[in-house]
Design an enzyme around this catalytic site. Sequence first.
Site, PDB file in Angstrom:
ATOM      1  N   TYR A   1      -8.627  -3.132 -11.843  1.00  0.00           N
ATOM      2  CA  TYR A   1      -8.651  -1.818 -11.706  1.00  0.00           C
ATOM      3  C   TYR A   1      -7.149  -1.293 -11.517  1.00  0.00           C
ATOM      4  O   TYR A   1      -7.033  -0.063 -12.032  1.00  0.00           O
ATOM      5  CB  TYR A   1      -9.131  -1.594 -10.194  1.00  0.00           C
ATOM      6  CG  TYR A   1      -8.298  -1.935  -8.903  1.00  0.00           C
ATOM      7  CD1 TYR A   1      -7.573  -0.946  -8.255  1.00  0.00           C
ATOM      8  CD2 TYR A   1      -8.327  -3.436  -8.720  1.00  0.00           C
ATOM      9  CE1 TYR A   1      -6.569  -1.616  -7.200  1.00  0.00           C
ATOM     10  CE2 TYR A   1      -7.466  -3.813  -7.299  1.00  0.00           C
ATOM     11  CZ  TYR A   1      -6.559  -2.802  -6.900  1.00  0.00           C
ATOM     12  OH  TYR A   1      -5.722  -2.767  -5.690  1.00  0.00           O
TER      13      TYR A   1
ATOM     14  N   CYS B   1       0.939  -1.117   0.006  1.00  0.00           N
ATOM     15  CA  CYS B   1       0.033  -0.104   0.016  1.00  0.00           C
ATOM     16  C   CYS B   1       0.727   1.321   0.080  1.00  0.00           C
ATOM     17  O   CYS B   1       0.697   2.046  -0.664  1.00  0.00           O
ATOM     18  CB  CYS B   1      -0.743  -0.121   1.209  1.00  0.00           C
ATOM     19  SG  CYS B   1      -1.844   1.384   1.545  1.00  0.00           S
TER      20      CYS B   1
ATOM     21  N   LYS C   1       0.183   5.201  -6.183  1.00  0.00           N
ATOM     22  CA  LYS C   1      -0.421   5.269  -7.312  1.00  0.00           C
ATOM     23  C   LYS C   1      -1.476   6.404  -7.079  1.00  0.00           C
ATOM     24  O   LYS C   1      -1.497   7.101  -8.257  1.00  0.00           O
ATOM     25  CB  LYS C   1      -1.550   3.923  -7.178  1.00  0.00           C
ATOM     26  CG  LYS C   1      -2.522   3.861  -8.163  1.00  0.00           C
ATOM     27  CD  LYS C   1      -4.087   3.971  -7.748  1.00  0.00           C
ATOM     28  CE  LYS C   1      -4.578   3.658  -6.648  1.00  0.00           C
ATOM     29  NZ  LYS C   1      -5.567   2.571  -6.445  1.00  0.00           N
TER      30      LYS C   1
ATOM     31  N   CYS D   1      -1.455   1.691  -3.128  1.00  0.00           N
ATOM     32  CA  CYS D   1      -2.288   2.601  -3.118  1.00  0.00           C
ATOM     33  C   CYS D   1      -1.819   3.977  -2.856  1.00  0.00           C
ATOM     34  O   CYS D   1      -2.199   4.954  -3.596  1.00  0.00           O
ATOM     35  CB  CYS D   1      -3.251   2.528  -1.845  1.00  0.00           C
ATOM     36  SG  CYS D   1      -3.393   0.860  -1.110  1.00  0.00           S
TER      37      CYS D   1
ATOM     38  N   GLU E   1     -26.243  15.231  -4.714  1.00  0.00           N
ATOM     39  CA  GLU E   1     -27.749  15.453  -4.187  1.00  0.00           C
ATOM     40  C   GLU E   1     -28.690  14.248  -5.258  1.00  0.00           C
ATOM     41  O   GLU E   1     -29.716  13.878  -4.748  1.00  0.00           O
ATOM     42  CB  GLU E   1     -28.256  16.766  -4.527  1.00  0.00           C
ATOM     43  CG  GLU E   1     -28.316  17.320  -5.842  1.00  0.00           C
ATOM     44  CD  GLU E   1     -28.635  18.653  -5.996  1.00  0.00           C
ATOM     45  OE1 GLU E   1     -29.636  19.079  -5.409  1.00  0.00           O
ATOM     46  OE2 GLU E   1     -27.778  19.664  -6.711  1.00  0.00           O
TER      47      GLU E   1
ATOM     48  N   HIS F   1     -27.568  21.238  -2.105  1.00  0.00           N
ATOM     49  CA  HIS F   1     -27.583  21.811  -3.532  1.00  0.00           C
ATOM     50  C   HIS F   1     -26.590  22.913  -3.657  1.00  0.00           C
ATOM     51  O   HIS F   1     -26.418  23.885  -2.820  1.00  0.00           O
ATOM     52  CB  HIS F   1     -28.964  22.251  -3.750  1.00  0.00           C
ATOM     53  CG  HIS F   1     -29.263  22.766  -5.002  1.00  0.00           C
ATOM     54  ND1 HIS F   1     -29.235  22.102  -6.307  1.00  0.00           N
ATOM     55  CD2 HIS F   1     -29.364  24.008  -5.568  1.00  0.00           C
ATOM     56  CE1 HIS F   1     -29.502  22.756  -7.301  1.00  0.00           C
ATOM     57  NE2 HIS F   1     -29.558  24.034  -6.950  1.00  0.00           N
TER      58      HIS F   1
ATOM     59  N   GLU G   1      -6.459   1.959 -13.951  1.00  0.00           N
ATOM     60  CA  GLU G   1      -5.928   3.192 -13.177  1.00  0.00           C
ATOM     61  C   GLU G   1      -4.524   3.785 -13.702  1.00  0.00           C
ATOM     62  O   GLU G   1      -4.617   4.826 -14.054  1.00  0.00           O
ATOM     63  CB  GLU G   1      -5.832   2.910 -11.550  1.00  0.00           C
ATOM     64  CG  GLU G   1      -6.939   2.689 -10.735  1.00  0.00           C
ATOM     65  CD  GLU G   1      -6.752   2.225  -9.434  1.00  0.00           C
ATOM     66  OE1 GLU G   1      -7.754   2.468  -8.753  1.00  0.00           O
ATOM     67  OE2 GLU G   1      -5.594   1.660  -9.125  1.00  0.00           O
TER      68      GLU G   1
HETATM   69  P1  FAD Z   1       1.326  -6.294   1.782  1.00  0.00           P
HETATM   70  O1  FAD Z   1       0.848  -4.798   1.966  1.00  0.00           O
HETATM   71  O2  FAD Z   1       1.479  -6.430   0.448  1.00  0.00           O
HETATM   72  O3  FAD Z   1       2.627  -6.442   2.588  1.00  0.00           O
HETATM   73  C1  FAD Z   1       3.343  -7.686   2.807  1.00  0.00           C
HETATM   74  C2  FAD Z   1       4.641  -7.334   3.045  1.00  0.00           C
HETATM   75  O4  FAD Z   1       5.399  -8.527   3.399  1.00  0.00           O
HETATM   76  C3  FAD Z   1       5.499  -6.677   1.953  1.00  0.00           C
HETATM   77  O5  FAD Z   1       6.125  -5.664   2.303  1.00  0.00           O
HETATM   78  C4  FAD Z   1       6.443  -7.596   1.632  1.00  0.00           C
HETATM   79  O6  FAD Z   1       7.908  -7.263   1.152  1.00  0.00           O
HETATM   80  C5  FAD Z   1       6.403  -8.541   2.772  1.00  0.00           C
HETATM   81  N1  FAD Z   1       7.210  -9.941   2.850  1.00  0.00           N
HETATM   82  C6  FAD Z   1       6.578 -10.914   1.794  1.00  0.00           C
HETATM   83  N2  FAD Z   1       7.272 -12.075   1.941  1.00  0.00           N
HETATM   84  C7  FAD Z   1       8.021 -11.773   2.948  1.00  0.00           C
HETATM   85  C8  FAD Z   1       9.060 -12.718   3.629  1.00  0.00           C
HETATM   86  N3  FAD Z   1       9.259 -13.837   3.044  1.00  0.00           N
HETATM   87  N4  FAD Z   1       9.764 -12.121   4.664  1.00  0.00           N
HETATM   88  C9  FAD Z   1       9.516 -10.811   4.967  1.00  0.00           C
HETATM   89  N5  FAD Z   1       8.705  -9.990   4.381  1.00  0.00           N
HETATM   90  C10 FAD Z   1       7.995 -10.312   3.715  1.00  0.00           C
HETATM   91  N6  FAD Z   1      -5.751  -1.255  -1.800  1.00  0.00           N
HETATM   92  C11 FAD Z   1      -6.939  -0.342  -1.498  1.00  0.00           C
HETATM   93  O7  FAD Z   1      -7.450  -0.600  -0.486  1.00  0.00           O
HETATM   94  N7  FAD Z   1      -7.139   0.834  -2.223  1.00  0.00           N
HETATM   95  C12 FAD Z   1      -6.152   1.030  -3.329  1.00  0.00           C
HETATM   96  O8  FAD Z   1      -6.412   2.082  -3.955  1.00  0.00           O
HETATM   97  C13 FAD Z   1      -5.423  -0.032  -3.713  1.00  0.00           C
HETATM   98  N8  FAD Z   1      -4.288   0.125  -4.767  1.00  0.00           N
HETATM   99  C14 FAD Z   1      -3.411  -0.619  -5.071  1.00  0.00           C
HETATM  100  C15 FAD Z   1      -2.611  -0.066  -6.235  1.00  0.00           C
HETATM  101  C16 FAD Z   1      -1.702  -1.241  -6.442  1.00  0.00           C
HETATM  102  C17 FAD Z   1      -0.830  -0.957  -7.765  1.00  0.00           C
HETATM  103  C18 FAD Z   1      -1.716  -2.567  -5.981  1.00  0.00           C
HETATM  104  C19 FAD Z   1      -0.726  -3.254  -6.256  1.00  0.00           C
HETATM  105  C20 FAD Z   1      -2.388  -2.844  -4.803  1.00  0.00           C
HETATM  106  C21 FAD Z   1      -3.303  -1.821  -4.344  1.00  0.00           C
HETATM  107  N9  FAD Z   1      -4.263  -1.911  -3.242  1.00  0.00           N
HETATM  108  C22 FAD Z   1      -5.287  -0.909  -2.961  1.00  0.00           C
HETATM  109  C23 FAD Z   1      -4.137  -3.200  -2.543  1.00  0.00           C
HETATM  110  C24 FAD Z   1      -3.345  -3.109  -1.062  1.00  0.00           C
HETATM  111  O9  FAD Z   1      -2.145  -2.595  -1.426  1.00  0.00           O
HETATM  112  C25 FAD Z   1      -3.135  -4.374  -0.515  1.00  0.00           C
HETATM  113  O10 FAD Z   1      -4.496  -5.127  -0.503  1.00  0.00           O
HETATM  114  C26 FAD Z   1      -2.655  -4.269   0.938  1.00  0.00           C
HETATM  115  O11 FAD Z   1      -1.397  -3.780   0.995  1.00  0.00           O
HETATM  116  C27 FAD Z   1      -2.572  -5.742   1.562  1.00  0.00           C
HETATM  117  O12 FAD Z   1      -1.897  -5.577   2.902  1.00  0.00           O
HETATM  118  P2  FAD Z   1      -0.782  -6.860   3.083  1.00  0.00           P
HETATM  119  O13 FAD Z   1      -0.760  -6.521   4.513  1.00  0.00           O
HETATM  120  O14 FAD Z   1      -1.894  -8.073   3.182  1.00  0.00           O
HETATM  121  O15 FAD Z   1       0.303  -7.116   2.313  1.00  0.00           O
END
Ligand code: FAD
Length: 465
Positions: free
Chosen positions: A185, A44, A52, A49, A449, A444, A189
């Site tokens: 999406y 994110c 982006k 997010c 609205e 309005h 985007e």
């Molecule tokens: P993540 O945020 O992906 O975090 C996982 C972390 O784990 C990462 O930092 C990764 O490096 C780390 N990791 C992975 N494997 C290991 C390992 N073995 N050891 C140590 N670290 C590790 N959601 C919205 O709500 N609104 C939006 O507008 C939106 N836009 C998006 C745009 C894009 C381009 C993308 C790709 C996603 C978007 N999302 C959006 C989705 C949102 O980013 C994810 O749903 C959210 O980040 C999920 O959180 P998470 O904690 O599951 O994983």
Amino acid sequence: MTDSYDYDLFVIGAGSGGVRAARLTALGGKKVAIAEEYRVGGTCVIRGCVPKKFMVMASDFAHQFHTAEGYGWTVEASFDWPKFLQAKDVEIARLSGIYAANLGKAGVDLVNGRAVFKDAHTVEVTHRDGTGETRTITAEKILIATGGRPWMPEGLEGIEHCISSEEAFHLPELPKRIMIAGGGYIAVEFAGIFAGLGVETTLIYRGPNILRGFDDDVRAHLAGEIEKRGIKVILGCQHQKIEKTETGLVSHLENGMVLEHDVIMFATGRVPHVKDLGLEKAGVSLNDKGAIEVDTLSKTSADNIWAIGDVTDRMNLTPVAIREAVAFHETVYRNNPSHFDYEAVATAVFSQPPVGVVGLSESEARHTCSAGVDVYVTRFRPMKYAFTGSDERVLMKLVVDAASQKVVGVHIVGPEAPEMIQLAAIAVKAGLTKAQWDATCAVHPTMAEELVTLKEKQSQDTSAG
Ligand code: FAD
């Protein structure tokens, strides 16, 4: 914690879900560590997010300048991509720093490196500096929050010349021509972002229309609107191969078309980040979609291991990962079994124009509501464009359960749709009826609205199914 473990809780992945779960648990007095292989903040903050949205905002100025001219302004604008990237990256670094600092303040130990399971209570973390230095850490409980990663069609000839959304955040220069493959999406985007920045943009998607899973009126309306913004949309077609030439990347399409661009970006979906995590050593199973299998309380097939967020592929959104983290904490550490309620979660597509949606699409409602649905739709030109000659139209649609008269779906395409839908979601979540929406007095003159003044039913279908 029994003395035999280094930590009460070890979290793998410092993204939206992992950071929240680690902080809450440490603040509750437990000994917690979190591993992050890349940058704290996760998808994110670092490559999702937040960056982006900055790109969407940067790109949207072009449209605003055009609108301003209609109002009598003379605008001479130019865009400096490296300057924007630098400003964006400074802000992303600041946010990542805040996340790391908050972990520290809560007493969470941050371990910079990639974690893999050795057994159900043991992880090995390899430091990310490339020295190969490893640490073995044990924990009573482990939370997997490793998120997702982009999926690219690996067998496609020439795919190695293409980028995913991750590289799109750091292109050394703005291309003149870009092709974006995908209809979800993220694809839509980025098409809006690049088109707004003046890049000749083509969107190609193999399905019949963009945004599969969204309401059909939204899909049709947005496809038309993004074409008005200059995006060339090719549907029902995909790549056969990609060829790198001296002048660019040549796409050979299934329909025989041959098109050249400077950059080709694949936004063809994301998969759970489970590769080489050693899940089998910990007894953690995957489901048939390749995501970590969890029960309603986010527990995996291993007794002491839970998983939240995108790695479970339930509803891949930042606020959902955060709520799943809170539910995990309540369940495991506060003796309060909790699960997130996935109904009526509002979402936005930051396309240009953007989309805001909450609840059921018309076709979902027709399957769910046994007495049928009432549908209210309006399409109109926003007041702001009165002077600009723009033929951009807003779409607003309410889907109402005919029996209960509850508003079960709201769909908006138009300026500020993501802001409007956040508020509409309160009413949908609360189960308010169409009559209650109508009893709400309009503000309005606004676009919103229209949501409380829709009177004409578009159709009434009493045949469920
Ligand atoms: P993540 O945020 O992906 O975090 C996982 C972390 O784990 C990462 O930092 C990764 O490096 C780390 N990791 C992975 N494997 C290991 C390992 N073995 N050891 C140590 N670290 C590790 N959601 C919205 O709500 N609104 C939006 O507008 C939106 N836009 C998006 C745009 C894009 C381009 C993308 C790709 C996603 C978007 N999302 C959006 C989705 C949102 O980013 C994810 O749903 C959210 O980040 C999920 O959180 P998470 O904690 O599951 O994983």
